[in-house]
Design a protein around this motif. Structure first.
Motif, PDB file in Angstrom:
ATOM      1  N   ALA A  23       0.841  -1.202   0.000  1.00  0.00           N
ATOM      2  CA  ALA A  23       0.000   0.000   0.000  1.00  0.00           C
ATOM      3  C   ALA A  23       0.875   1.250   0.000  1.00  0.00           C
ATOM      4  O   ALA A  23       0.594   2.236  -0.705  1.00  0.00           O
ATOM      5  N   ALA A  24       1.967   1.205   0.769  1.00  0.00           N
ATOM      6  CA  ALA A  24       2.881   2.358   0.831  1.00  0.00           C
ATOM      7  C   ALA A  24       3.490   2.643  -0.540  1.00  0.00           C
ATOM      8  O   ALA A  24       3.696   3.795  -0.924  1.00  0.00           O
ATOM      9  N   ARG A  25       3.746   1.580  -1.297  1.00  0.00           N
ATOM     10  CA  ARG A  25       4.337   1.771  -2.639  1.00  0.00           C
ATOM     11  C   ARG A  25       3.396   2.552  -3.540  1.00  0.00           C
ATOM     12  O   ARG A  25       3.833   3.419  -4.299  1.00  0.00           O
ATOM     13  N   VAL A  26       2.102   2.235  -3.440  1.00  0.00           N
ATOM     14  CA  VAL A  26       1.127   2.937  -4.285  1.00  0.00           C
ATOM     15  C   VAL A  26       1.072   4.418  -3.897  1.00  0.00           C
ATOM     16  O   VAL A  26       1.050   5.306  -4.766  1.00  0.00           O
ATOM     17  N   VAL A  27       1.102   4.693  -2.589  1.00  0.00           N
ATOM     18  CA  VAL A  27       1.070   6.100  -2.159  1.00  0.00           C
ATOM     19  C   VAL A  27       2.348   6.803  -2.619  1.00  0.00           C
ATOM     20  O   VAL A  27       2.308   7.937  -3.129  1.00  0.00           O
ATOM     21  N   ALA A  28       3.491   6.131  -2.478  1.00  0.00           N
ATOM     22  CA  ALA A  28       4.757   6.747  -2.905  1.00  0.00           C
ATOM     23  C   ALA A  28       4.713   7.061  -4.400  1.00  0.00           C
ATOM     24  O   ALA A  28       5.055   8.176  -4.823  1.00  0.00           O
TER      25      ALA A  28
END
Ligand code: FAD
Length: 377
Positions: free
Chosen positions: A299-304
């Motif tokens: 999920a963090a990758r998508v936000v990044a």
């Protein structure tokens, strides 16, 4: 002025997000990564600590090792979050954000299970795992009960792993025949999205004479009579209780008004909350995926990617896929793997890889590759 990204929580989600922003944007962005702790510990290391396979010192990853362009790690405790103003108050000051990412994980609610604090032990916190490391060598006969006190809980395979590793631990000490092991879990099977994984785990329990009690949770403990009370009213005697406490979002998140039904609702495709410029990733959010590090990281990758696209005028990423792989300790020096897909189909699915020695090395690589990406060693 540089764009200010404030990342709350330096766990799986926060570390991955800060790393990706630094890799892509370097000093062009100001990332404040805030955590109250001085170090990160992988969830699965708690099992290793508990069973004396390693020490806490060997698995602690100090945050002061983080040296990434554009990233400032701040060891501060967050005391208030104002999502509408994108303003965060800590014991060290006030931080204003252009983009705010909540990655504060899930906390444990010990008081939600009467008797747990006095009469039980838990292996989900570092302190709990350390206590058990001292206590387990004194347990040589009687009934060990591994009990889950509520769902959702982090890393659904972890209590199954604890049961299998406890079997090995007692066998190595030559006391297994004097001990019973039971395992209580609120699901119908150990890993509901993957029938193959569940079948393999249930077979492993049967082979090792571990009693599997599905579809129940431990609702209270009676420490005086050493009995666990399940939610269907059944009582189970125990001599050693190893619990998974009920979970909930950290108090500061609940007080911010962002949570609904205990966690922060987000758009599962973009991880955006209802507040503009405010995202939530990982265990703190309601995304429709399990509470596990791999999902927080994904999920963090998508936000990044989304923030990098905004700042570089690039294309927005595709939707978050809800895919993740979890390694499962089966004992006897073997690790299995389940690959789960939570969001792409009408219902979650999972594929299972049989336990093997090769997967032990793969799990080690999973940890060491993140350690080097996030901490540089
Ligand atoms: C026994 C066990 C085994 C596990 N095994 C696995 C596994 O094999 N694979 C896997 O993928 N996952 C595993 N997990 C789950 C995994 O550890 C979590 O799901 C994951 O850490 C969640 O990441 P996150 O970024 O959402 O939150 P976290 O990693 O929990 O990070 C949240 C951070 O926020 C900080 N924080 C909270 N409140 C405040 C505050 N008020 N002020 C400042 N900082 C604050 C915390 O200190 C913490 O560092 C396991 C968990 C356990 C307990």
């Amino acid at each position: 002025m540089k764009t200010r990204v404030v990342v709350l929580g330096a766990g799986f989600g926060g570390l991955e997000l800060a790393t990706m922003l630094s890799d892509a944007l370097g000093d062009d962005v100001d990332v404040a990564l805030i955590d109250k702790n001085d170090s990160f510990v992988f969830g699965y290391s708690k099992l290793d600590v508990m069973f004396g396979r390693t020490t806490l010192d060997a698995v602690r990853l100090p945050y002061h090792d983080i040296a990434k362009p554009g990233v400032r790690f701040l060891q501060e405790t967050i005391t208030a979050i104002d999502p509408a103003a994108r303003r965060v108050t800590t014991d060290g000051g006030v931080h204003e954000a252009d983009f705010l990412v909540i990655a504060l994980g899930a906390d444990y609610d010990f008081d939600a299970t009467p008797g747990l604090a006095e009469g039980g032990n838990e292996f989900y916190s570092v302190a709990g795992a350390e206590r058990l490391r001292e206590l387990l060598p004194t347990f040589s006969h009687g009934h060990a009960l591994i009990g889950v006190c509520g769902a959702p809980f982090k890393c659904p395979p972890a209590p199954s792993e604890a049961a299998l590793l406890l079997h090995d631990y007692l066998s190595t000490r030559g006391v297994r025949d004097d001990c019973q092991i039971s395992f209580v879990i609120p699901f119908g099977t150990p890993i509901p999205p993957s029938p193959d994984t569940s079948r393999a785990l249930v077979a492993a329990f049967a082979e090792r004479d571990i009693e599997f009690v599905p579809e129940c949770r431990v609702s209270s403990l009676d420490p005086t009579h050493r009995r666990a009370v399940l939610d269907d009213g059944t009582e189970m005697p125990y001599d050693l209780f190893l619990g998974v406490p009920k979970h909930r979002a950290p108090d500061v998140v609940l007080a911010s008004g962002m949570a609904e039904d205990g966690y922060v609702p987000v758009n599962p495709q973009t991880l955006e909350t209802r507040f503009p410029g405010v995202y939530a990733v990982g265990d703190v959010a309601t995304i429709g995926v399990p509470k596990a590090g791999v999902f927080s990281e994904g999920a963090a990758r998508v936000v990044a990617e989304s923030l990098i696209a905004r700042l570089r005028d690039g294309e927005q990423p595709g939707a978050y896929g809800g895919l993740g792989s979890c390694y499962i300790e089966f004992g006897a020096g073997r690790v299995g793997r389940v690959d789960v897909d939570f969001l792409s189909g009408p219902k979650p699915t999972g594929t299972f890889q049989e336990p093997s020695v090769a997967l032990v090395a793969e799990k080690e690589h999973f940890g060491s590759s993140r350690r080097s990406r996030w901490f540089g060693h």
